[in-house]
Design an enzyme around this catalytic site. Structure first.
Site, PDB file in Angstrom:
ATOM      1  N   HIS A  54      -3.404   7.420   1.772  1.00 37.64           N
ATOM      2  CA  HIS A  54      -3.797   6.070   1.380  1.00 37.64           C
ATOM      3  C   HIS A  54      -5.201   5.810   1.917  1.00 37.64           C
ATOM      4  CE1 HIS A  54      -3.972   1.893   0.678  1.00 37.64           C
ATOM      5  NE2 HIS A  54      -3.797   1.530   1.929  1.00 37.64           N
ATOM      6  N   ASN A 101      -9.998   0.045  -0.658  1.00 38.26           N
ATOM      7  CA  ASN A 101      -8.534   0.091  -0.549  1.00 38.26           C
ATOM      8  C   ASN A 101      -7.944  -0.515  -1.823  1.00 38.26           C
ATOM      9  OD1 ASN A 101      -5.836  -0.296   0.030  1.00 38.26           O
ATOM     10  ND2 ASN A 101      -6.182  -1.074   2.099  1.00 38.26           N
ATOM     11  N   CYS A 112       0.814  -1.229   0.000  1.00 38.32           N
ATOM     12  CA  CYS A 112       0.000   0.000   0.000  1.00 38.32           C
ATOM     13  C   CYS A 112       0.842   1.271   0.000  1.00 38.32           C
ATOM     14  CB  CYS A 112      -0.946  -0.003   1.191  1.00 38.32           C
ATOM     15  SG  CYS A 112      -2.119  -1.356   1.121  1.00 38.32           S
TER      16      CYS A 112
HETATM   17  O1  UT7 Z   1      -3.893  -0.972   3.456  1.00 41.02           O
HETATM   18  C1  UT7 Z   1      -3.095  -1.540   4.430  1.00 41.02           C
HETATM   19  C2  UT7 Z   1      -3.520  -1.086   5.707  1.00 41.02           C
HETATM   20  N1  UT7 Z   1      -4.738  -1.782   6.103  1.00 41.02           N
HETATM   21  C3  UT7 Z   1      -5.475  -1.193   6.978  1.00 41.02           C
HETATM   22  O2  UT7 Z   1      -5.153  -0.088   7.317  1.00 41.02           O
HETATM   23  C4  UT7 Z   1      -6.638  -1.928   7.581  1.00 41.02           C
HETATM   24  C5  UT7 Z   1      -6.735  -1.517   9.000  1.00 41.02           C
HETATM   25  N2  UT7 Z   1      -7.820  -2.143   9.736  1.00 41.02           N
HETATM   26  C6  UT7 Z   1      -9.102  -1.808   9.553  1.00 41.02           C
HETATM   27  O3  UT7 Z   1      -9.457  -1.024   8.698  1.00 41.02           O
HETATM   28  C7  UT7 Z   1     -10.118  -2.412  10.515  1.00 41.02           C
HETATM   29  O4  UT7 Z   1      -9.454  -3.019  11.587  1.00 41.02           O
HETATM   30  C8  UT7 Z   1     -11.076  -3.421   9.851  1.00 41.02           C
HETATM   31  C9  UT7 Z   1     -12.029  -2.696   8.934  1.00 41.02           C
HETATM   32  C10 UT7 Z   1     -10.274  -4.450   9.077  1.00 41.02           C
HETATM   33  C11 UT7 Z   1     -11.912  -4.144  10.903  1.00 41.02           C
HETATM   34  O5  UT7 Z   1     -12.649  -3.221  11.691  1.00 41.02           O
HETATM   35  P1  UT7 Z   1     -12.688  -3.366  13.280  1.00 41.02           P
HETATM   36  O6  UT7 Z   1     -13.596  -2.335  13.779  1.00 41.02           O
HETATM   37  O7  UT7 Z   1     -11.267  -3.369  13.733  1.00 41.02           O
HETATM   38  O8  UT7 Z   1     -13.416  -4.770  13.445  1.00 41.02           O
HETATM   39  P2  UT7 Z   1     -12.888  -6.153  14.042  1.00 41.02           P
HETATM   40  O9  UT7 Z   1     -11.934  -6.795  13.104  1.00 41.02           O
HETATM   41  O10 UT7 Z   1     -12.449  -5.925  15.457  1.00 41.02           O
HETATM   42  O11 UT7 Z   1     -14.231  -6.967  14.033  1.00 41.02           O
HETATM   43  C12 UT7 Z   1     -15.368  -6.604  14.832  1.00 41.02           C
HETATM   44  C13 UT7 Z   1     -16.489  -7.586  14.565  1.00 41.02           C
HETATM   45  C14 UT7 Z   1     -16.046  -9.042  14.704  1.00 41.02           C
HETATM   46  O12 UT7 Z   1     -17.136  -9.755  15.278  1.00 41.02           O
HETATM   47  P3  UT7 Z   1     -17.117 -10.176  16.832  1.00 41.02           P
HETATM   48  O13 UT7 Z   1     -15.880 -11.005  16.998  1.00 41.02           O
HETATM   49  O14 UT7 Z   1     -17.052  -8.870  17.582  1.00 41.02           O
HETATM   50  O15 UT7 Z   1     -18.402 -10.897  16.977  1.00 41.02           O
HETATM   51  C15 UT7 Z   1     -15.861  -9.488  13.293  1.00 41.02           C
HETATM   52  O16 UT7 Z   1     -16.042 -10.864  13.124  1.00 41.02           O
HETATM   53  O17 UT7 Z   1     -16.964  -7.451  13.240  1.00 41.02           O
HETATM   54  C16 UT7 Z   1     -16.936  -8.724  12.580  1.00 41.02           C
HETATM   55  N3  UT7 Z   1     -16.655  -8.520  11.171  1.00 41.02           N
HETATM   56  C17 UT7 Z   1     -17.599  -8.329  10.237  1.00 41.02           C
HETATM   57  N4  UT7 Z   1     -18.940  -8.269  10.321  1.00 41.02           N
HETATM   58  C18 UT7 Z   1     -19.622  -8.044   9.182  1.00 41.02           C
HETATM   59  C19 UT7 Z   1     -15.433  -8.472  10.560  1.00 41.02           C
HETATM   60  N5  UT7 Z   1     -15.599  -8.254   9.241  1.00 41.02           N
HETATM   61  C20 UT7 Z   1     -16.916  -8.152   9.025  1.00 41.02           C
HETATM   62  C21 UT7 Z   1     -17.707  -7.938   7.873  1.00 41.02           C
HETATM   63  N6  UT7 Z   1     -19.040  -7.873   8.004  1.00 41.02           N
HETATM   64  N7  UT7 Z   1     -17.155  -7.740   6.655  1.00 41.02           N
END
Ligand code: UT7
Length: 323
Positions: free
Chosen positions: A250, A280, A115
């Site tokens: 980004h 992204n 990225c």
């Molecule tokens: O480009 C390189 C750099 N990359 C990034 O900068 C990505 C950085 N990270 C992020 O943008 C975020 O961490 C994410 C968007 C990937 C995830 O968001 P989050 O608020 O950190 O969510 P999480 O991974 O902690 O997940 C929260 C909940 C989980 O459920 P439980 O365990 O709380 O029941 C996940 O299973 O959301 C669930 N979840 C989803 N639900 C519906 C994860 N993905 C999804 C989804 N749809 N697509």
């Protein structure tokens, strides 16, 4: 003084746009509400048959050449950032050189910094131009991340899209307060490979592999690293955050953009946001967002524009340019 001046921009997207609701309808265990709230993404473009990293890169580069009014035959340097090349080799940059009809014999190579790739490519091209290895460059970020996604992993497959962006960079003798790239910094820290990587490759599994990411941990590193590198580049250039006209970051997650802007005390209306439309697109995201804001007239000649990115490796970087 000799500087690398941005004289044109262009971008390209695959024909097909896929909404969050469509992903849910196609069987991904997700919802428009979750994706929009957690990431700001509403849709992404997905490459179809006949569309590849090289074709998108060539389209974006052609538009950048048109906007710079530079014929392809004048280009003697192409630096192309991608983590999704059409082939393991040759470099996609060499295909673009040929497809565009650039003069054979110039320099053309790819850089792999995921990225942050566009920042790595821009900084490398700037150094080559200022040391006389070229006079007119194309700097391109192009990706087809859809081909690396595990569509069973809702934590990653909803986040990425395909596309390409390009700038024309010309070595010019300019006044001290004139245009050009004023400062840039690049960093890498290989200790965090497991947080964001692809589980394949020619020298390991012999397959292309799929993207794996521990999103919340990447998020935390991104906010810290980006704020730090932005402060470094501001200090190098002798300017403060309030002096910036625009930040072109980004586009990984709207919440990362907000958190980074808050940390630096940057007005949110100075941050170019396209993550809602493009998701992204890895190395393509910065030049894609830049081209959007150039073409809609927001970014004007003479303005100070900061570019920044962070990605797998980890790698991260920032660059400041006067247009
Ligand atoms: O480009 C390189 C750099 N990359 C990034 O900068 C990505 C950085 N990270 C992020 O943008 C975020 O961490 C994410 C968007 C990937 C995830 O968001 P989050 O608020 O950190 O969510 P999480 O991974 O902690 O997940 C929260 C909940 C989980 O459920 P439980 O365990 O709380 O029941 C996940 O299973 O959301 C669930 N979840 C989803 N639900 C519906 C994860 N993905 C999804 C989804 N749809 N697509």
């Amino acid at each position: 003084m000799l500087r690398s001046v941005i004289t044109g921009t262009g971008s390209a997207l695959p024909a097909r746009a896929v909404s969050n609701a469509e992903l849910a309808e196609q069987g991904v265990d997700t919802s428009d509400e979750w994706i929009t709230e957690r990431t700001g993404i509403r849709q992404r473009h997905i490459a179809g048959e006949g569309e590849s990293t090289a074709t998108l890169a060539t389209d974006a580069a052609r538009k950048a050449l048109e906007s710079a009014n530079v014929p392809a035959s004048d280009i003697d340097l192409i630096v192309l950032a991608t983590a999704t090349p059409d082939h393991t080799f040759p470099a996609t940059a060499t295909q673009v050189q040929h497809l565009l009809g650039c003069k054979p014999g110039g320099i053309a190579f790819d850089v792999a910094a995921v990225c942050s790739g566009f920042l790595y490519a821009l900084t490398t091209a700037d150094a080559l131009l200022r040391t006389g290895s070229g006079s007119k460059a194309l700097v391109i970020g192009a990706e087809t991340f859809s081909r690396l996604l595990d569509w069973e992993d809702r934590g990653t497959c909803v986040l990425f899209g395909d596309g390409a962006g390009a700038v024309v960079l010309e070595a010019r003798d300019v006044a001290e307060d004139g245009p050009g790239i004023l400062a840039s910094r690049l960093h890498a820290d290989g200790a965090h490979k497991e947080l964001l990587y692809v589980d394949g490759g020619p020298a390991t599994t012999g397959t292309v592999g799929k993207l794996r990411m521990k999103g919340p941990e990447v998020f935390r590193h991104a906010v810290v690293n980006l704020a730090e590198v932005l402060r470094e580049v501001l200090a190098d250039a002798g300017v403060v955050a309030e002096d910036l006209d625009w930040v072109v970051p980004h586009q990984a997650n709207a919440r990362i953009l907000d958190a980074t802007a808050r940390k630096l005390g940057l007005a949110p209306e100075k941050v170019v946001v396209t993550v809602d439309r493009h998701a992204n697109t890895s190395a393509a995201s910065v030049p894609l967002a830049f081209d959007v804001a150039m073409r809609d007239g927001r970014i004007q000649a003479g303005q100070l524009v900061m570019f920044e990115a962070m990605g797998g490796g980890f790698t991260w970087g920032a660059a400041l340019a006067r247009l």
